[in-house]
Scaffold this motif. Structure first.
Motif: not given
Lengths: 330, 330, 330, 330, 330, 330
Positions: A83-97
């Motif tokens: 596996w090649k895992i990204n070095e930064n965590p997932i960023q989420f978009d969405g409606e409500d901060p």
């Protein structure tokens, strides 16, 4: 012979059961497949989810940093093993901060439904609850409402609507090291509003199946078979030196999944190996994902080891279903 | 480049950082340097302190006996790696038999100030508190008053007076396995009467630096540098299977050491190795002493492993200070 | 030289003390002698009892199943080292179905008195208590009344009547992971009714012998010697990461066994080896049986390791008695 | 007859012992003397201290607000029975803003030494510790350093230097509802630096004096007599429904007050009356101050009732000393 | 109509049920009949037992001293309402000094069998267990062996042999404020050796009868009736502010008293009155004795109130039996 | 002047504020209005809800039976003070027997929305959760799905849809005496599926408002005013003798009620009276309902007292709003 209902996956990771081995699940001979420091910032990588994606595989990984901060990271693999895992965590978009605000994230699952990949995980929102998001490409992630009020953990979606509703298993909890826990089934018309909650199963109080006497929680996305939904889950016992996490199996009714048809009184896997018994939290095997090949019935289980590294184990639908039915204590 | 303010120690134990190693502290390749049964009566030898003495080194060692009675023992070494520990515990002289009465003694530190070697340790006096003594030769030890009321642990002196006062860090506790703990700074004109207590730092409550979320405590004697006092300390998290002790780093103001200038959100070392993960108390690294060479900036850290054996690890002032400043969360 | 009062057993398992070894008990070089999965259904085999039988040996074994259900199984061996354990648990006959009803069974002892083999074990009856049964052949077992009210554990018979009464040591408890526990002596005219209970010894509260500060419990059947009854027992300390179980030794008065003549402040064995430190419950050595040869004074101790496997260790009556008297803290 | 060493106070509050009453301390017939809402903002007024001042009396009162915030207030009285309490809490001046910062303040004591009135109280500073201040006029208050590290409560000064040092009793604690607690004696040359800590007395473990089996703490300023220091203190037992606080008495050596000469096994007063048994914390009598008249030996005790109101009770030095000596269990 | 099997007692204390009162047990109008300080040394008098004796009544009383030391005292009464309690506790004779040694004694019961009065109580012997003694005259008391191993409380004898054996109910416990507890039945040929233990009943887990959900314990000597043994017992619930003790009723099989024929889901009495709700332990009614008149079926219950004073209440066998059968939840 | 938005209710229960009374809420002079045994089966009647109905009032009452079983009962009143409560609990109709199955029911609220009366309560379903039902006539009740997964308590509906959705406050909990608890806001299109959960407010950690430092929960249906939603709630502090429940007030944003505009740091009412301080759970006032008159701003609060009886208290919208704004700590 029991059959998986789903797609073929001929190139999925696989090893035959070792000669003379008498348990229903066997380990990959090169375990652990992901070391604790596989990305520069990580203290440990475990309790993670993978899924077929394009020609290979994608995954969402729990990487605790060297601050022991818990977050989830996307990763990719050609063969499901390397596996090649990204070095930064997932960023989420969405409606409500308010929903997007990150407190902590851990123990992800990934589920493909209809046209996209849904991610669920334990999401900090004034206590742990079930975060929900989707992605089409494991690059952009769109976060929906939390499914439930705190405190909840181990939210696991079903891979298709049931009776016209999205369906999720979860395990209500407290906000510490929860010494109790039942599995429930909840329904939603839209992944926004949840209701019609049904009790599925409880820890087993008593000696007959003591390995799952403290709490239980769903593991990988349930696997559809001609016998019902095959559910791999974790069960916990409290020893004088803490919790031991093991792996068990149940078969749920295909149309009313809150009805347990069979449930094995024996665990299907337990911490035996050094990398499962020694680590940041000793004596833990914790399954979060499974790959399946409908043509052969093969199943590859990805599981966290001692809250430190990631392991891979194999079985078949036939093995698990026969084992569960023969040792049924439902 | 950051500089240690102090004496040179050209022959101190040393190994270069392994190729490709990306953490700020690295282990001695022959760890553990002291086995659990290095003296005939011992169950375990760990959480111990060393200091340059004459042409070589002297130390005070926590040796738990095979009755698991806790006491402190003097020892000597030519090279700081191979140690000869006395087979009988330290005997203290002093003025008041009530203070000299031994309940239990553990987790010593040694600090040279002006003309003599001061020993501090966790001393049983109707509960744990900070014992204080001095020696000129590690043969005769003279015990002073306990510094504080019970319950307290991890009393660590500064190597010189600050603002004309002796200065000590400590960690007030309860008299069990204390699930909390902040570091404080206290002052004394005479090592007899203590006051002007100041809060230094707390555990970090939250995901951002969870490895130090339960309690923290000072480790070796603070190291004077041109950036401030370099403080290596231990931090603890509570897992479902107990405590994990890791090592962290902070930089304190040179004149007002209760002011934290930098504090790393990442640990600098954690239990990874078998001898740190398995033993009487699994998953513990616990630093109690450091040797330093002002000329090169080299630092050798002595630390307890799994409450069973003693390990040695290396770093430099430059490594630690840069790491702490770059990952500062103060 | 101290003498065992009893029969010779010239072919019992034996290895000489390793050169330079300075503890009173030494391990068998091929430990563990019974692996966790020595029968198909077992998760772990430990805390078990053996006894000379016909030309070889018989035993009663605690085998936790892969449901982590606790039960006891008969087994046989020619040499005391290689064991053939039955694949099904012991079935008991008896008068009263209420007593025969199985809740759970664990931690057996076996004792030959007069004409038959008595089995005692921790028996679930609305809480743990002491089950009692006898057999002539390790094939048919006849279960008597429970000796005591719940909650009790570690019922250990003496190998002959004392003052005309059957005699048993036990350790009253709670029904969880009991954080306390003294050893008591009880008497019976008939193995049905028990009374004249006497306190034998308590945990040692304090630093002088801290390894046995939480609770203690009798181990193998007491060994009759010309110095008194030689009692090997377990002692427990509470660390921040749970219990550590070690092994100790005491000598009880031959006629009034509730009177302790000598008790060693040091443990005689502790978890040092990997198979004792790592397993379902880390850091446990738990003795349940001993073979003895009156002609040579040899003793072979069978003990559970980390609640997972079974180990074998050796000593002699002379070794143990001298060690206990020299380190007496009674 | 036992004599108080000190000044006369002929007009202090007083009532004779009721006919036929057989306990050593008797209540004021108009109790409680201060109601819970005696100032507009108060939820409760209790655990408070008074002292002769000018022609009448001054005091420092614990008033919990209707936010149940805890603070201390000055008050004045002509007769010691009817009090006018300020509507705003005491403001402190002092050198260091960090020390002056108010977290919470409660359970004050007042002590006149040499030329001024010293106030001690439980002061929040990263946990409860002993705040120290002085006043000449109960209008301006000057706050000194906290005497000790957290966690500590019930700091009680002696009314004169002993062996040339200021002297204080205190009761180290945890930062919750502390289920343990001994009384210690500490010394200071300057009220800034404290040391030479000595253990005074512990809770009594056992049935002989069970009312003080959980924890004890000093109450009013010790009263100097020709028999030694007369110490009125509180003792606590843990029932299945919580703590019960009662009042006891001890006599400490006049020159070495950490030596207990006599200590009564019986309480001298306990919650019997409705206003002591019912309130925010049921079943509490908690003494914090005493007025004395050296000429007659009269003593008036001010005590908190059920953490809600303030009561007054009477005794004499002769009564208390004889009672304590006759029922001595030291 | 239900009938008591036993003797007449025409002059026993009695008041008719108040007009319109709808509970099965009603209080004596002059309650409490014994005040907390009825003897000079007492803090409280409660949980006590009485029995017809000669022309009047004798009793054994729990008097906690003003040291809150727990002991039992004999007392006498002409009418069962006005009592003269001895000022010194009972002294026991007996064979074995170890058994005679007093740690603490509380919660007595008195039972006449064949030719003498037996006393049972909670007796400290390395933890609470059941003390047993007999007297012919309430002046000389002869103490037998403790019935059971610690920890046990509430040992209650049956008033005649059953199936040729002495019979006792008891409630195994821990040695603190025990948060659990079932009632058991034990048998003895000779009051020395006890066995054939049978489970009688458990707390009721669930809402249907929550007042007895934490623990239960037998109260007065069981009353023989033509319906079976009438057992008045206490039941406990855990509220957020501690335990509440109430009174319940069950009917046990006359020949096999471990078989519960009927058990009322409702309590028969609960703390309603000020003297039951306020005291050293609020919200406790605790029955320990009952007088009965076989001719009329009248029953007078003696019960402790708030662990402070003693109350008296009335009912009839008919009332209790009808209530228990009508509200049976067995 | 602040105005209630809603209907007039000219004949609602009312008494003017007593002369000189300085708190914002005052008690009814004939409290308690409902005694513990107001129906034959009841042990206690408290934590109950009322609402205008036809010419008078209807209500749903928590009546704990003399088995201390918890259920809810309908009742009716002409004047809101004198109540006639049904002797049998409410029976629910509904679609799904699993939901209709009664485990326990307590702490009801009643809310009129659009055309019917909705009942919410703490409903046992494998742990406490929020039951929901409606009625048109308080005779036939139709039960809907539980709103949330366990564990949850204190579900309180808003009296109208907000932003087109039904809205509910609730307080997630554990399944014991929950030592924590925040208030949340949840939304539903149909009262079947719930989502869009929002955090409203937390306990206040610290001395500034300690009465609400352990947990908080919503009380009556929020009252619509021109300042926002007026929320009366309960707050809990943990003393050494258990919880104290007091009453507080906050004002929520009218369109986004999860936004707190004002929150008073002082309680508005606390247990002062005998019937609030003494009972099955001492020191509890617990508000569950309020009547309002829009014309005058009058508010009548119904609250449980000591978990035993029901009290009535008065205030006005103007009083509460001014008090909350003036003492705002938001």
């Amino acid at each position: 012979m029991s059959k998986i209902i789903g797609k073929g996956l001929p190139d999925m990771p696989w090893q035959e059961k070792p000669e003379g081995y008498d348990m229903p699940v066997w380990r990959y001979s090169q375990n652990p497949i992901i070391q604790r420091n596989a990305i520069p910032s990580s203290n440990s990588i475990f309790n993670s989810a993978v899924i077929p994606y394009k020609q290979g595989y994608a995954g969402v990984f729990r990487c605790d940093s060297k601050a022991v901060s818990m977050d989830i990271y996307a990763g990719f693999s050609d063969d499901g093993v390397h596996w090649k895992i990204n070095e930064n965590p997932i960023q989420f978009d969405g409606e409500d901060p308010e929903i997007l605000n990150r407190e902590y994230r851990y123990d992800p699952r990934v589920c493909f439904i209809e046209d996209r990949y849904y991610i669920t995980w334990c999401n900090g929102y004034h206590g742990p609850t079930i975060g929900v998001a989707y992605t089409f490409d494991f690059e952009k992630f769109y976060q929906l409402e939390n499914a439930f009020l705190p405190c909840n953990r181990n939210g696991v979606l079903f891979p298709r609507k049931i009776d016209g509703k999205f369906a999720m298993l979860s395990r209500p909890s407290d906000n510490g090291h929860t010494p109790f826990g039942d599995i429930y089934y909840s329904q939603s018309p839209d992944l926004e509003y949840w209701g019609h909650h049904r009790h599925v199963m409880s820890p087993y109080k008593g000696d007959e199946s003591a390995w799952q006497s403290t709490k239980i929680g769903p593991g990988p996305i349930p696997i559809e078979t001609d016998e019902g939904w095959l559910l791999i889950y974790h069960g916990v016992i409290t020893t004088c030196n803490g919790f031991v996490y093991r792996m068990g199996c149940a078969i749920l009714d295909i149309d009313q999944p809150w009805k347990v048809k069979y449930r094995s009184k024996y665990y299907i896997m337990a911490p035996y190996e050094q990398y499962e018994c020694v680590g940041d939290v000793p004596n833990v095997v914790f399954p979060c994902a499974a790959l399946t090949d409908a043509d052969t019935g093969r199943i590859a289980i990805y599981y966290g080891c001692a809250d430190t590294v990631t392991g891979l184990a194999f079985t078949t639908a036939e093995d698990l279903i026969q084992f569960t039915k023969q040792n049924n204590m439902n």
